[in-house]
Design an enzyme around this catalytic site. Structure first.
Site, PDB file in Angstrom:
ATOM      1  N   THR A 146     -13.107   0.671  -2.915  1.00 58.93           N
ATOM      2  CA  THR A 146     -12.409   1.019  -1.681  1.00 58.93           C
ATOM      3  C   THR A 146     -13.319   1.762  -0.714  1.00 58.93           C
ATOM      4  O   THR A 146     -14.484   2.039  -1.005  1.00 58.93           O
ATOM      5  CB  THR A 146     -11.157   1.852  -2.014  1.00 58.93           C
ATOM      6  OG1 THR A 146     -10.371   2.014  -0.842  1.00 58.93           O
ATOM      7  CG2 THR A 146     -11.518   3.210  -2.582  1.00 58.93           C
ATOM      8  N   ASP A 196       0.850  -1.185   0.000  1.00 63.27           N
ATOM      9  CA  ASP A 196       0.000   0.000   0.000  1.00 63.27           C
ATOM     10  C   ASP A 196       0.886   1.235   0.000  1.00 63.27           C
ATOM     11  O   ASP A 196       1.059   1.913   1.016  1.00 63.27           O
ATOM     12  CB  ASP A 196      -0.900  -0.033   1.245  1.00 63.27           C
ATOM     13  CG  ASP A 196      -2.060   0.946   1.141  1.00 63.27           C
ATOM     14  OD1 ASP A 196      -2.401   1.355   0.026  1.00 63.27           O
ATOM     15  OD2 ASP A 196      -2.632   1.287   2.195  1.00 63.27           O
ATOM     16  N   GLU A 224      -6.639   5.154  -8.567  1.00 64.87           N
ATOM     17  CA  GLU A 224      -7.933   5.636  -8.082  1.00 64.87           C
ATOM     18  C   GLU A 224      -8.517   6.761  -8.929  1.00 64.87           C
ATOM     19  O   GLU A 224      -7.820   7.689  -9.353  1.00 64.87           O
ATOM     20  CB  GLU A 224      -7.790   6.108  -6.637  1.00 64.87           C
ATOM     21  CG  GLU A 224      -9.107   6.368  -5.955  1.00 64.87           C
ATOM     22  CD  GLU A 224      -9.035   6.105  -4.460  1.00 64.87           C
ATOM     23  OE1 GLU A 224      -9.994   6.466  -3.765  1.00 64.87           O
ATOM     24  OE2 GLU A 224      -8.036   5.536  -3.982  1.00 64.87           O
ATOM     25  N   LYS A 280      -9.705   2.019  -9.119  1.00 68.24           N
ATOM     26  CA  LYS A 280     -10.191   2.153  -7.753  1.00 68.24           C
ATOM     27  C   LYS A 280     -11.302   3.193  -7.681  1.00 68.24           C
ATOM     28  O   LYS A 280     -11.160   4.313  -8.179  1.00 68.24           O
ATOM     29  CB  LYS A 280      -9.021   2.601  -6.868  1.00 68.24           C
ATOM     30  CG  LYS A 280      -8.724   1.697  -5.695  1.00 68.24           C
ATOM     31  CD  LYS A 280      -7.479   2.176  -4.996  1.00 68.24           C
ATOM     32  CE  LYS A 280      -7.583   1.900  -3.512  1.00 68.24           C
ATOM     33  NZ  LYS A 280      -6.403   2.369  -2.789  1.00 68.24           N
ATOM     34  N   PHE A 333     -11.963  -1.872   5.041  1.00 67.49           N
ATOM     35  CA  PHE A 333     -10.988  -1.246   5.920  1.00 67.49           C
ATOM     36  C   PHE A 333     -11.069  -1.817   7.338  1.00 67.49           C
ATOM     37  O   PHE A 333     -12.138  -2.178   7.806  1.00 67.49           O
ATOM     38  CB  PHE A 333     -11.204   0.265   5.953  1.00 67.49           C
ATOM     39  CG  PHE A 333     -10.616   0.984   4.763  1.00 67.49           C
ATOM     40  CD1 PHE A 333     -10.544   0.368   3.522  1.00 67.49           C
ATOM     41  CD2 PHE A 333     -10.161   2.282   4.877  1.00 67.49           C
ATOM     42  CE1 PHE A 333     -10.005   1.027   2.428  1.00 67.49           C
ATOM     43  CE2 PHE A 333      -9.619   2.950   3.786  1.00 67.49           C
ATOM     44  CZ  PHE A 333      -9.544   2.320   2.562  1.00 67.49           C
TER      45      PHE A 333
END
Length: 316
Positions: free
Chosen positions: A154, A17, A94, A130, A176
């Site tokens: 996400t 990440d 993203e 994303k 998450f």
């Protein structure tokens, strides 16, 4: 004895990440993920100065705002292409967070990012687009998947988001962990949670079990970890996206690691797909998920604005 990192790789696909090339070269993950915050951090490090200059030189637009927007797209793709030279798998790039509640604009932006990757010789099989898991983001991903553009949804904090993503045929979700823990600690001062009992860990585990029980092909990739204990408590999750600091910690730690997640039960028919009203009501009833989703979108948009300001300064 092998490190915890090496043992973890036997149970889950590990994803870095970060946009830090040095960390990626050292840690050798399968995939990598980026977001506006990580892109901004990488740009501020100076590691991508030449890439920033090239993106600005190539950018086009009828006004400064359009030119900066195009430069941001080119920069994100150039960073992704650079990262792909050091990993065997995929890069997640993203869509601008301010488009999170605009289905058609998100689709157009995703297509633009894919086209820029293809200009650099990067095929769709190495890209994940994303999107925030709003209703509009999920519906955008549903159409993109039908076009052969695979997506990573996400900012997932609730079961409703995860269920809607699976029903839309999304390739991968990023539920998450750490941000859920943050919310519960704030809501319950003084409460301590063992890693295996953290609300975020339990959320990812329940999503994983639900997907396997109903035969969904959507990949579950745990994300947003605060400590290595959370990661170990999810060993066996399809994928885990982890910061360089925690990957390094795991690589330097020995110990026995057992698989925590698995499913060997029967597969049953999934329920009828959620309607938009059902999705929105379920999300509304989950205060934590509602707050953290909005907060996450605002945070990414803030860093996007900061990045755009830096690029505008360079254009002079």
């Amino acid at each position: 004895m092998p490190s915890l990192l090496e043992q973890l790789k036997q149970h889950s696909t590990l994803v870095a990440d970060t946009g830090d090339l040095t960390a990626i070269q050292t840690l050798k993950p399968e995939d990598a993920t980026t977001n506006p915050s990580l892109v901004l951090k990488a740009v501020q490090s100076g590691q991508y100065d030449a890439t920033v200059d090239a993106s600005l030189q190539a950018a086009t637009g009828d006004c400064l705002e359009d030119k900066i927007d195009d430069a941001c797209d080119r920069l994100a793709v150039a960073m992704g292409a650079a990262i792909l030279q050091h990993i065997p798998g995929r890069i997640s790039t993203e869509v601008n967070a301010r488009l999170s509640y605009q289905r058609d604009a998100s689709i157009d932006k995703a297509r633009r990012l894919v086209a820029l990757y293809e200009e650099q010789g990067v095929g769709r099989d190495r890209i994940l687009i994303k999107l925030a898991a709003t209703w509009e983001g999920i519906k955008a991903a549903e159409l993109l998947e039908q076009e052969g553009i695979q997506c990573n949804l996400t900012l997932i904090f609730s079961f409703a988001q995860a269920r809607a993503c699976a029903e839309a045929g999304v390739f991968l979700i990023s539920p998450f962990v750490g941000r859920i823990l943050d919310w519960f600690k704030k809501a319950n001062p003084g409460t301590e949670y063992a890693p295996a009992d953290e609300p975020g860990v339990l959320s990812v585990a329940s999503i994983y079990q639900y997907y396997k029980q109903h035969g969904y092909n959507t990949v579950v990739m745990g994300a947003s970890f605060r400590n290595s204990g959370e990661i170990l408590a999810l060993a066996g999750c399809d994928r885990l996206t982890i910061s360089p600091a925690l990957l390094t910690e795991l690589s330097e730690t020995e110990g026995e690691l057992d698989r925590a997640l698995c499913y060997d039960g029967d597969i049953s028919e999934p329920p009828a797909a959620m309607t938009e009203a059902e999705y929105r009501w379920a999300l509304n009833q989950d205060a934590m998920a509602t707050e953290k989703l909005a907060e996450g979108i605002r945070g990414f948009e803030k860093d996007q604005r900061t990045l755009e300001g830096l690029l505008a300064e360079k254009l002079g």
